[in-house]
Write a protein that holds these residues in place. Sequence first.
Motif, PDB file in Angstrom:
ATOM      1  N   LEU A   1      32.007  47.546  24.128  1.00 13.55           N
ATOM      2  CA  LEU A   1      32.411  48.100  22.773  1.00 13.55           C
ATOM      3  C   LEU A   1      33.658  48.767  22.803  1.00 13.55           C
ATOM      4  N   ILE A   2      33.707  49.854  23.659  1.00  7.91           N
ATOM      5  CA  ILE A   2      34.930  50.786  23.396  1.00  7.91           C
ATOM      6  C   ILE A   2      36.153  50.181  23.832  1.00  7.91           C
ATOM      7  N   VAL A   3      36.070  49.413  24.970  1.00 10.09           N
ATOM      8  CA  VAL A   3      37.380  48.930  25.533  1.00 10.09           C
ATOM      9  C   VAL A   3      37.993  47.759  24.379  1.00 10.09           C
ATOM     10  N   THR A   4      36.973  46.888  23.884  1.00 12.40           N
ATOM     11  CA  THR A   4      37.095  45.751  22.975  1.00 12.40           C
ATOM     12  C   THR A   4      37.634  46.374  21.633  1.00 12.40           C
ATOM     13  N   MET A   5      37.076  47.486  21.128  1.00 12.40           N
ATOM     14  CA  MET A   5      37.608  48.116  20.134  1.00 12.40           C
ATOM     15  C   MET A   5      39.054  48.803  20.047  1.00 12.40           C
ATOM     16  N   LYS A   6      39.479  49.005  21.252  1.00 13.63           N
ATOM     17  CA  LYS A   6      40.740  49.809  21.498  1.00 13.63           C
ATOM     18  C   LYS A   6      41.757  48.615  21.644  1.00 13.63           C
ATOM     19  N   VAL A   7      41.544  47.515  21.282  1.00 17.56           N
ATOM     20  CA  VAL A   7      42.511  46.509  21.418  1.00 17.56           C
ATOM     21  C   VAL A   7      43.382  46.771  20.033  1.00 17.56           C
ATOM     22  N   TYR A   8      42.866  47.168  19.051  1.00 19.03           N
ATOM     23  CA  TYR A   8      43.885  47.765  17.930  1.00 19.03           C
ATOM     24  C   TYR A   8      44.791  48.603  18.166  1.00 19.03           C
ATOM     25  N   TRP A   9      44.571  49.453  18.972  1.00 17.81           N
ATOM     26  CA  TRP A   9      45.753  50.544  19.394  1.00 17.81           C
ATOM     27  C   TRP A   9      46.762  49.737  20.303  1.00 17.81           C
ATOM     28  N   VAL A  10      46.390  48.692  21.075  1.00 15.10           N
ATOM     29  CA  VAL A  10      47.273  48.151  22.006  1.00 15.10           C
ATOM     30  C   VAL A  10      48.116  47.153  21.081  1.00 15.10           C
ATOM     31  N   VAL A  11      47.703  46.736  19.969  1.00 14.56           N
ATOM     32  CA  VAL A  11      48.231  45.756  19.058  1.00 14.56           C
ATOM     33  C   VAL A  11      49.189  46.581  18.211  1.00 14.56           C
ATOM     34  N   LEU A  12      48.903  48.072  17.832  1.00 13.24           N
ATOM     35  CA  LEU A  12      49.810  48.729  17.152  1.00 13.24           C
ATOM     36  C   LEU A  12      50.952  48.922  18.296  1.00 13.24           C
ATOM     37  N   ALA A  13      50.756  49.170  19.456  1.00 16.19           N
ATOM     38  CA  ALA A  13      51.880  49.877  20.353  1.00 16.19           C
ATOM     39  C   ALA A  13      52.792  48.571  20.600  1.00 16.19           C
ATOM     40  N   LYS A  14      52.241  47.441  20.775  1.00 10.18           N
ATOM     41  CA  LYS A  14      53.141  46.126  21.311  1.00 10.18           C
ATOM     42  C   LYS A  14      52.738  45.207  20.236  1.00 10.18           C
ATOM     43  N   ARG A  15      53.396  45.329  19.046  1.00  8.82           N
ATOM     44  CA  ARG A  15      53.058  44.333  18.246  1.00  8.82           C
ATOM     45  C   ARG A  15      53.917  43.105  18.062  1.00  8.82           C
ATOM     46  N   HIS A  16      55.161  43.399  19.072  1.00  6.32           N
ATOM     47  CA  HIS A  16      55.774  42.279  19.156  1.00  6.32           C
ATOM     48  C   HIS A  16      55.190  41.023  20.104  1.00  6.32           C
ATOM     49  N   LEU A  17      54.189  41.456  20.909  1.00  3.25           N
ATOM     50  CA  LEU A  17      53.306  40.419  21.428  1.00  3.25           C
ATOM     51  C   LEU A  17      52.481  39.537  20.585  1.00  3.25           C
ATOM     52  N   PHE A  18      52.217  40.283  19.406  1.00  2.00           N
ATOM     53  CA  PHE A  18      51.291  39.274  18.610  1.00  2.00           C
ATOM     54  C   PHE A  18      51.718  38.831  17.470  1.00  2.00           C
ATOM     55  N   HIS A  19      53.102  38.535  17.309  1.00  2.00           N
ATOM     56  CA  HIS A  19      53.820  38.041  16.266  1.00  2.00           C
ATOM     57  C   HIS A  19      53.985  36.591  16.426  1.00  2.00           C
ATOM     58  N   PRO A  20      53.644  35.700  15.404  1.00  2.00           N
ATOM     59  CA  PRO A  20      53.802  34.137  15.650  1.00  2.00           C
ATOM     60  C   PRO A  20      55.301  34.068  15.928  1.00  2.00           C
ATOM     61  N   LYS A  21      55.536  33.095  16.785  1.00  2.00           N
ATOM     62  CA  LYS A  21      56.944  32.652  17.017  1.00  2.00           C
ATOM     63  C   LYS A  21      57.471  31.856  16.046  1.00  2.00           C
ATOM     64  N   VAL A  22      58.861  32.215  15.495  1.00  2.00           N
ATOM     65  CA  VAL A  22      59.412  31.808  14.334  1.00  2.00           C
ATOM     66  C   VAL A  22      60.495  30.708  14.728  1.00  2.00           C
TER      67      VAL A  22
END
Length: 160
Positions: free
Chosen positions: A139-160
């Motif tokens: 639960l905790i590790v999966t929930m912390k994905v939100y923080w990874v996304v905030l720190a590494k936003r460029h990895l989650f952006h769709p390719k334009v």
Amino acid sequence: MARMQTDAQIDEQNETQDDFQPMTAEQAQAWRKDNPPLSVWRVVGFQVLVGLGVALATYGITGRASTAVSAAYGALAVVLPAALFARGVTSKVASLNAGAAVLGFFVWEMVKIALTVAMLFAATRVVPDLSWPAMLAGLIVTMKVYWVVLAKRHLFHPKV
């Protein structure tokens, strides 16, 4: 009691406000190209991958399937409500106007929290031989994905 501002502070605020320049259409288009919107579905997909990774790591460490299932259920208690939330906030109703979007966000967030709590209460009945530490780790590790996304936003952006 409210603090009175001096004339110098008011002048400084006015100067700061006067420095604001709205973007031209070309500048706004360039900004949107450099900062594409973040897909909530990419975040949910990454949570699924992280949850699977935690379950596999738990199995690798303990060698017991029951602990891996417990960790997977903990991850599922994050992923399933997050997917429901994502579906709710990306629906056509949520995009009708700003008020509907804000209301939809809060309603779906409450649904997400309630479903997570319900899944945690049901864990002892759903998962045989439940390992609470493994479930909480998932639960905790999966929930912390939100923080990874905030720190590494460029990895989650769709390719334009």
